[in-house]
Design a protein around this motif. Structure first.
Motif, mmCIF file in Angstrom:
data_model
loop_
_atom_site.group_PDB
_atom_site.id
_atom_site.type_symbol
_atom_site.label_atom_id
_atom_site.label_comp_id
_atom_site.label_asym_id
_atom_site.label_seq_id
_atom_site.Cartn_x
_atom_site.Cartn_y
_atom_site.Cartn_z
ATOM 1 N N GLU A 298 1.292 5.017 -8.685
ATOM 2 C CA GLU A 298 0.823 4.077 -9.697
ATOM 3 C C GLU A 298 1.304 2.660 -9.394
ATOM 4 O O GLU A 298 0.547 1.693 -9.516
ATOM 5 C CB GLU A 298 1.324 4.505 -11.081
ATOM 6 C CG GLU A 298 0.864 3.593 -12.207
ATOM 7 C CD GLU A 298 1.376 4.042 -13.562
ATOM 8 O OE1 GLU A 298 0.965 3.447 -14.577
ATOM 9 O OE2 GLU A 298 2.188 4.989 -13.607
ATOM 10 N N LEU A 299 2.558 2.531 -8.965
ATOM 11 C CA LEU A 299 3.122 1.208 -8.727
ATOM 12 C C LEU A 299 2.501 0.543 -7.501
ATOM 13 O O LEU A 299 2.167 -0.644 -7.520
ATOM 14 C CB LEU A 299 4.638 1.313 -8.553
ATOM 15 C CG LEU A 299 5.427 1.771 -9.787
ATOM 16 C CD1 LEU A 299 6.893 1.952 -9.432
ATOM 17 C CD2 LEU A 299 5.268 0.767 -10.913
ATOM 18 N N ASN A 300 2.334 1.296 -6.433
ATOM 19 C CA ASN A 300 1.833 0.716 -5.192
ATOM 20 C C ASN A 300 0.442 0.133 -5.364
ATOM 21 O O ASN A 300 0.135 -0.952 -4.851
ATOM 22 C CB ASN A 300 1.824 1.773 -4.087
ATOM 23 C CG ASN A 300 1.575 1.186 -2.716
ATOM 24 O OD1 ASN A 300 2.405 0.463 -2.175
ATOM 25 N ND2 ASN A 300 0.421 1.477 -2.129
ATOM 26 N N SER A 301 -0.410 0.831 -6.100
ATOM 27 C CA SER A 301 -1.774 0.345 -6.305
ATOM 28 C C SER A 301 -1.807 -0.905 -7.170
ATOM 29 O O SER A 301 -2.810 -1.605 -7.210
ATOM 30 C CB SER A 301 -2.631 1.443 -6.939
ATOM 31 O OG SER A 301 -2.104 1.811 -8.202
ATOM 32 N N ASN A 302 -0.699 -1.206 -7.862
ATOM 33 C CA ASN A 302 -0.606 -2.408 -8.682
ATOM 34 C C ASN A 302 0.262 -3.486 -8.035
ATOM 35 O O ASN A 302 0.715 -4.418 -8.708
ATOM 36 C CB ASN A 302 -0.051 -2.059 -10.062
ATOM 37 C CG ASN A 302 -1.078 -1.398 -10.955
ATOM 38 O OD1 ASN A 302 -1.889 -2.063 -11.591
ATOM 39 N ND2 ASN A 302 -1.069 -0.065 -10.978
ATOM 40 N N GLY A 303 0.513 -3.363 -6.742
ATOM 41 C CA GLY A 303 1.221 -4.400 -6.018
ATOM 42 C C GLY A 303 2.714 -4.429 -6.265
ATOM 43 O O GLY A 303 3.342 -5.489 -6.125
ATOM 44 N N VAL A 304 3.315 -3.289 -6.612
ATOM 45 C CA VAL A 304 4.766 -3.195 -6.795
ATOM 46 C C VAL A 304 5.345 -2.463 -5.592
ATOM 47 O O VAL A 304 5.047 -1.278 -5.372
ATOM 48 C CB VAL A 304 5.130 -2.452 -8.089
ATOM 49 C CG1 VAL A 304 6.649 -2.423 -8.276
ATOM 50 C CG2 VAL A 304 4.452 -3.098 -9.286
ATOM 51 N N ASN A 305 6.144 -3.146 -4.799
ATOM 52 C CA ASN A 305 6.744 -2.537 -3.610
ATOM 53 C C ASN A 305 8.020 -1.801 -3.995
ATOM 54 O O ASN A 305 8.945 -2.399 -4.550
ATOM 55 C CB ASN A 305 7.055 -3.608 -2.568
ATOM 56 C CG ASN A 305 5.811 -4.276 -2.045
ATOM 57 O OD1 ASN A 305 4.815 -3.619 -1.754
ATOM 58 N ND2 ASN A 305 5.838 -5.594 -1.946
ATOM 59 N N CYS A 306 8.059 -0.528 -3.695
ATOM 60 C CA CYS A 306 9.191 0.303 -4.096
ATOM 61 C C CYS A 306 10.231 0.402 -2.987
ATOM 62 O O CYS A 306 9.917 0.361 -1.800
ATOM 63 C CB CYS A 306 8.702 1.705 -4.458
ATOM 64 S SG CYS A 306 7.618 1.738 -5.905
ATOM 65 N N ALA B 125 4.500 -2.702 1.205
ATOM 66 C CA ALA B 125 4.269 -3.955 1.943
ATOM 67 C C ALA B 125 3.109 -4.733 1.355
ATOM 68 O O ALA B 125 2.335 -5.355 2.068
ATOM 69 C CB ALA B 125 4.007 -3.651 3.416
ATOM 70 N N ARG B 126 3.000 -4.719 0.027
ATOM 71 C CA ARG B 126 1.865 -5.376 -0.627
ATOM 72 C C ARG B 126 2.285 -6.672 -1.313
ATOM 73 O O ARG B 126 3.430 -6.830 -1.728
ATOM 74 C CB ARG B 126 1.224 -4.439 -1.652
ATOM 75 C CG ARG B 126 0.569 -3.223 -1.004
ATOM 76 C CD ARG B 126 -0.495 -2.641 -1.883
ATOM 77 N NE ARG B 126 -1.211 -1.547 -1.219
ATOM 78 C CZ ARG B 126 -2.337 -1.021 -1.659
ATOM 79 N NH1 ARG B 126 -2.883 -1.480 -2.783
ATOM 80 N NH2 ARG B 126 -2.935 -0.044 -1.011
ATOM 81 N N THR B 127 1.323 -7.555 -1.428
ATOM 82 C CA THR B 127 1.522 -8.781 -2.197
ATOM 83 C C THR B 127 1.034 -8.545 -3.628
ATOM 84 O O THR B 127 0.557 -7.455 -3.959
ATOM 85 C CB THR B 127 0.738 -9.952 -1.588
ATOM 86 O OG1 THR B 127 -0.677 -9.718 -1.770
ATOM 87 C CG2 THR B 127 1.026 -10.115 -0.103
ATOM 88 N N VAL B 128 1.122 -9.569 -4.442
ATOM 89 C CA VAL B 128 0.622 -9.468 -5.819
ATOM 90 C C VAL B 128 -0.818 -9.977 -5.919
ATOM 91 O O VAL B 128 -1.271 -10.395 -6.984
ATOM 92 C CB VAL B 128 1.532 -10.238 -6.798
ATOM 93 C CG1 VAL B 128 2.872 -9.556 -6.916
ATOM 94 C CG2 VAL B 128 1.695 -11.693 -6.375
ATOM 95 N N ALA B 129 -1.550 -9.914 -4.815
ATOM 96 C CA ALA B 129 -2.927 -10.424 -4.795
ATOM 97 C C ALA B 129 -3.927 -9.455 -5.414
ATOM 98 O O ALA B 129 -5.017 -9.851 -5.791
ATOM 99 C CB ALA B 129 -3.350 -10.748 -3.369
#
Length: 402
Positions: free
Chosen positions: A255-263, A277-281
């Motif tokens: 759930e977090l990764n698809s919303n741009g939260v890097n764990c 490795a995602r941005t908040v874009a």
């Protein structure tokens, strides 16, 4: 023209016209926060080249550590080499007044910075200020901390609301639970990390919780040195992390990764690692990966600095050819280093600077236009093995000699 009067051999140096574009540095970080010595070098961009120098500038032996000091220590521990520190003292905000540059605004004068963080500042106002700063400068990325205590993981998927002056915080449209995620940056100038990590305070030796941004900045720098800015700063060990404030399950990370939260997660026998490795874009944006955003920052700044000689040159085909040659050579080196996708240079990038991009009306306006296209490499985020039953055994053929 020189005068040749005496018969003989003459050797002369001539300019070939080639000017190599050199890549700019990408490993310098900047940290804005409260130093242990609250009144030390207030609102100055102090260059720090190692932990001992930070101790000398911003601490005393009898002072406890702060989120800023732990972040700077984590930066150097994880591979960082140089950073700038802005001490805001007892100020509650990372942005300063309007009469002179203070806090985050001081970093507008420092072009060397490639990543910026405010360790421990995790409210919507701080997130917005950091992202806005990175979007304005266009040569750096903001590394954003989550709050230390998160009651409900779902809060991290909702964008936090800025407080209106003189009014109580408004409830989020989704319900009473407030959102904790930073606002979206369409071009990916921010990356958000969760959770906080448990470390040994370098000043007291006590076990404390620390925001992850300093350690992450060090990992960015370490990955740049060992692999290149095109490599995603993920699947890397977080040096100095003894535990996590909260352990995340695979379902929660989905759930977090698809919303741009890097764990940041713990794996048995592999330690505590960055696992995002995602941005908040946004999940469908072309800027959704940290390494893509940072690669373009690197390319854009390198070309801008490396072609400064072209300003006020005659706007004619000779200049266009020189620009094409220099930019093409720079991108060819990037492709050979593995930063661009394609089996051939033609598949990986293109450069166009000619009569088509520079018609008479563009020349009359004093402009030279160069079109550049890049195919950046993107991280293999999901590794899939498709396995099924095979109805047969291995066949062994008898080989007869003679």
């Amino acid at each position: 023209m020189p005068n040749y009067l005496t018969p003989g051999i003459y050797v002369e140096e001539v300019s070939t016209g080639s000017r190599s574009i050199q890549g700019v540095g990408t490993t310098t970080a900047a940290f804005v926060g409260r130093a242990p010595l609250a009144d030390a070098r207030l609102h100055e961009a102090v260059a720090i080249n190692g932990w001992p120098q930070f101790l000398k500038e911003f601490t005393r032996p009898d002072l406890p550590g702060t989120d800023l000091s732990r972040a700077v220590y984590g930066f150097f521990l994880n591979g960082g080499r140089r950073c700038f520190v802005i001490n805001i003292g007892d100020s509650p905000r990372i942005t300063g007044g309007t009469r002179r540059r203070e806090g985050l605004a001081v970093l507008e004068e420092v072009s060397e910075v490639a990543m910026v963080a405010a360790p421990g500042f995790s409210d919507p106002g701080a997130h917005d200020a950091l992202i806005s700063h990175a979007e304005k400068m266009k040569d750096r990325i903001a590394i954003l901390d989550s709050p230390e205590d998160v009651e409900d993981i779902a809060q991290l998927t909702r964008v936090g609301l800025l407080e209106s002056p003189g009014k109580p915080p408004a409830a989020a449209p989704e319900g009473p639970a407030k959102g904790l995620r930073p606002r979206m940056s369409d071009n990916g100038f921010g990356a958000f990390y969760f959770p906080w990590i448990t470390v040994e305070d370098p000043m007291t030796g006590e076990r404390v919780n620390a925001p992850p941004s300093g350690h992450m900045a060090g990992i960015y720098a370490r990955t740049d040195v060992t692999r290149g800015v095109h490599k995603a700063p993920a699947n890397e060990v977080v040096f100095g992390a003894g535990n996590l404030v909260r352990h995340i399950t695979p379902d929660e990370q989905a759930e977090l990764n698809s919303n741009g939260v890097n764990c940041i997660r713990y794996f048995p026998n592999r330690g505590i690692r960055v696992w995002g490795a995602r941005t908040v874009a946004g999940g469908d944006s072309e800027w959704r990966y940290v390494n893509v955003r940072r690669l373009f920052n690197f390319v854009e700044e390198s070309i801008a600095l490396g072609t400064g000689w072209t300003v006020f040159e005659p706007n004619a085909p000779t200049l266009w050819g020189n620009i094409h040659r220099d930019v093409y050579s720079f991108l060819l080196r990037l492709w050979r280093d593995g930063a661009l996708l394609g089996r051939t240079p033609e598949q990986a990038f293109f450069v166009q600077c000619d009569e088509q991009t520079n018609p008479p009306e563009i020349i009359d306006a004093g402009q030279v236009v160069t079109l550049i296209g890049l195919a950046p490499v993107k991280p293999a985020e999901f590794i899939i093995f498709r396995i099924g039953q095979h109805a047969g055994g291995a066949e062994v053929e008898e080989v007869k000699n003679g």
